[in-house]
Design an enzyme around this catalytic site. Structure first.
Site, PDB file in Angstrom:
ATOM      1  CB  CYS A   1      43.577  45.320  28.834  1.00 49.96           C
ATOM      2  SG  CYS A   1      44.868  46.500  28.376  1.00 49.96           S
TER       3      CYS A   1
ATOM      4  CG  HIS B   1      46.744  42.063  30.682  1.00 47.60           C
ATOM      5  ND1 HIS B   1      46.216  41.486  29.547  1.00 47.60           N
ATOM      6  CD2 HIS B   1      47.057  43.335  30.352  1.00 47.60           C
ATOM      7  CE1 HIS B   1      46.219  42.381  28.558  1.00 47.60           C
ATOM      8  NE2 HIS B   1      46.719  43.507  29.034  1.00 47.60           N
TER       9      HIS B   1
ATOM     10  CD  GLU C   1      45.065  38.301  30.971  1.00 47.29           C
ATOM     11  OE1 GLU C   1      45.375  38.859  29.901  1.00 47.29           O
ATOM     12  OE2 GLU C   1      44.369  38.852  31.854  1.00 47.29           O
TER      13      GLU C   1
END
Length: 540
Positions: free
Chosen positions: A384, A509, A511
């Protein structure tokens, strides 16, 4: 099952005891017995969602597939269960009151005086049952944030009391997570705080069915008997939750303590005898028995609170286990990273991740970290804002556009290589107005296409500013390749430096989608690259 069963998890004595981990571990055990399980979090703060909260206040803001900005505990739920959550899985006091007030303004209460009981509690009960009534789940676990006795939690506890009465026997139960402190001067574990916590819960009309006792020392049979007697629960329902090496040990600890058996018995659930935890335990064994170690620098500006990057840290655990590599994370504050010290602070690392974030503080340090990684062929991963810093760094130091910047940092910059989408320019409200949730990305080349093994992917977003396509041709010609775009908007999603062993920036993102069962391929590849870099470095 014909109707969903409900489990409520409350906390007492102190905060941060790990209600989310206990809820996720119980859910994992029930899921491993063949049940369809989901978990929701009720947060007592008045913010509508955590999207506008500083990470220092509440840790990471977790984003679901449907674009809800939620509590970080939902990340634990997804990582443990490998099942997506949604807006319905996180409810805040702010959202409850907002909904009730909007109904009052529309005249839906027919002139009645709007009160906490029944209007607020009715709204809470309705939100609790949305998932249960969907037909998708056998068990709904509801974690109630805060600590019993807090004024903010009272409407939720009252709602649980009403709902238990409405649902009838064997359709719901309450698990109370509490602390058994150890007084070193006396050499004793003390049960009195738990007794008072259960008493406080009972004053609100709710009886705990199961006690989960957080402790640093083993609970004796004598203490368990005392707790059962004074807290009005069965002795088998006094569950020890002792400190463990990793949160991923907790499901097995709860299995040994019989938490799932007590729950199944109390709720009269028909299920198979033992949970199947084979794949889970294979992951735990790989995690605990790595064959090598790498050190990765996490460059961020909220590093003092590890919960600010919770999903990233957990994704590294998943990726490390997949590679049988122990990932040591070294948190480095970008605000104190400068040209003069960047080599000293980064030269010993095996890879660098530049983390997400907002605002101009610490930005130049992140840019320096990108430059160092690019010039020294150090594996680099930008997420990001981290990707945006890579674009700015490349524009400044390779293209030679020294005043390149993001308009987030400098609204008047002459070269906004990171800019705003048109539909973001006139937004006044900050909450819930970014590019959020799952967006498609078409991979058009580079390493990343091979890493995913797919041309079309979907990843979760949480950002307002975008790569400025006006500079794309210049950057590509100079070697910063666009390797992924959104097929509808043509927004750049991923970039790579072509003459670098592993240099990838992503606007999304990744994750958020890493779980125990499915480690994210980007993190897995990045950790592997860090291991290869270390081997090569050691041979020189």
């Amino acid at each position: 099952m014909a109707h969903a069963k409900y489990i409520f998890v409350t906390g007492g004595v102190t905060s941060s005891l790990g209600k989310g981990i206990i809820a996720a571990s119980l859910a994992k055990l029930l899921q491993a017995r063949g049940l369809r399980v989901t978990i929701q979090k009720l947060d007592p703060y008045i913010n509508v969602d955590p999207g506008t909260l500083n990470p220092y206040e509440h840790g990471e803001c977790y984003v679901t597939e449907d674009g809800a900005e939620t509590d970080l505990d939902l990340g634990h739920y997804e990582r443990f269960l490998n099942v997506n959550t949604s807006q319905a899985n996180n409810v805040t006091t702010g959202r409850i009151y907002q909904s009730v007030i909007q109904k009052e303004r529309r005249g839906e209460f027919l002139g009645k005086t709007v009160q906490v009981i029944p209007h607020i509690t009715d709204e809470i009960k309705q939100r609790i049952q949305i998932l249960g009534k969907s037909g998708d789940y056998d068990v709904v676990i509801t974690e109630i944030g805060g600590t019993v006795g807090d004024i903010e939690s009272l409407p939720y506890i009252e709602s649980v009391r009403q709902l238990q009465w409405e649902l009838g026997e064997r359709n719901s139960l309450v698990i109370h997570l509490t602390l058994i402190p150890y007084l070193s001067a006396a050499g004793e574990l003390k049960t009195k705080p738990t007794q008072h916590s259960v008493k406080t819960l009972m004053e609100s009309g709710v009886q705990a069915d199961i006690l989960v006792c957080r402790t640093e020392h083993e609970l004796s049979d004598e203490i368990r008997t005392k707790l059962a007697r004074f807290c009005n629960v069965k002795q088998e329902a006094v569950i020890q939750s002792i400190d463990v090496e990793t949160i991923y040990d907790v499901p097995n600890k709860m299995l040994l303590e019989g938490l799932d058996r007590v729950v199944i018995k109390n709720l009269d659930i028909d299920t198979k005898d033992q949970p199947d935890l084979r794949s889970w335990n294979e992951f735990v064994q790989r995690h605990k028995n790595p064959k090598s170690t790498v050190t990765i620098g996490l460059i961020g500006k909220y590093v003092e609170l590890q919960d600010s990057y919770k999903s990233i840290l957990e994704a590294f655990i998943h990726a490390g286990a997949a590679n049988e590599i122990k990932v040591k994370i070294e948190s480095i504050h970008s605000e104190y990273l400068e040209v003069d010290n960047v080599e000293k602070k980064l030269s010993h690392l095996d890879a660098v991740l530049v983390a997400p974030g907002f605002g101009e503080r610490g930005i130049e340090g992140k840019i320096e970290a990108v430059r160092y990684a690019r010039e020294n062929k150090l594996p680099f991963f930008g997420i990001c804002l981290g990707m945006q810093m890579a674009v700015i760094e490349y524009s400044r130091n390779v293209l030679g556009i020294k005043d390149s910047n993001s308009i987030e940092m400098d609204e008047k910059t002459a070269n906004p290589v990171i800019s705003l989408m048109e539909d973001q320019k006139n937004i006044m409200n900050m909450g819930g107005t970014m590019r959020l949730g799952a967006w498609d990305c078409e991979l058009i080349g580079g390493k990343i296409k091979n890493i995913y093994g797919s041309k079309m992917i979907s990843e979760r977003h949480r950002h307002r500013y975008e790569y400025n396509n006006d500079y794309r041709e210049q950057l590509e010609n100079a070697g910063l390749k666009t390797t992924g775009v959104n097929p509808k908007s043509n927004l750049v999603e991923t970039v790579e430096v072509e003459d670098h062993p592993w240099f990838i920036g992503v606007q999304y993102h990744p994750e958020y989608k890493s779980t125990v069962a499915q480690p994210h391929p980007l993190f897995t590849s990045f950790v592997k690259a860090a291991g290869e870099f270390k081997l090569k470095k050691n041979k020189i």
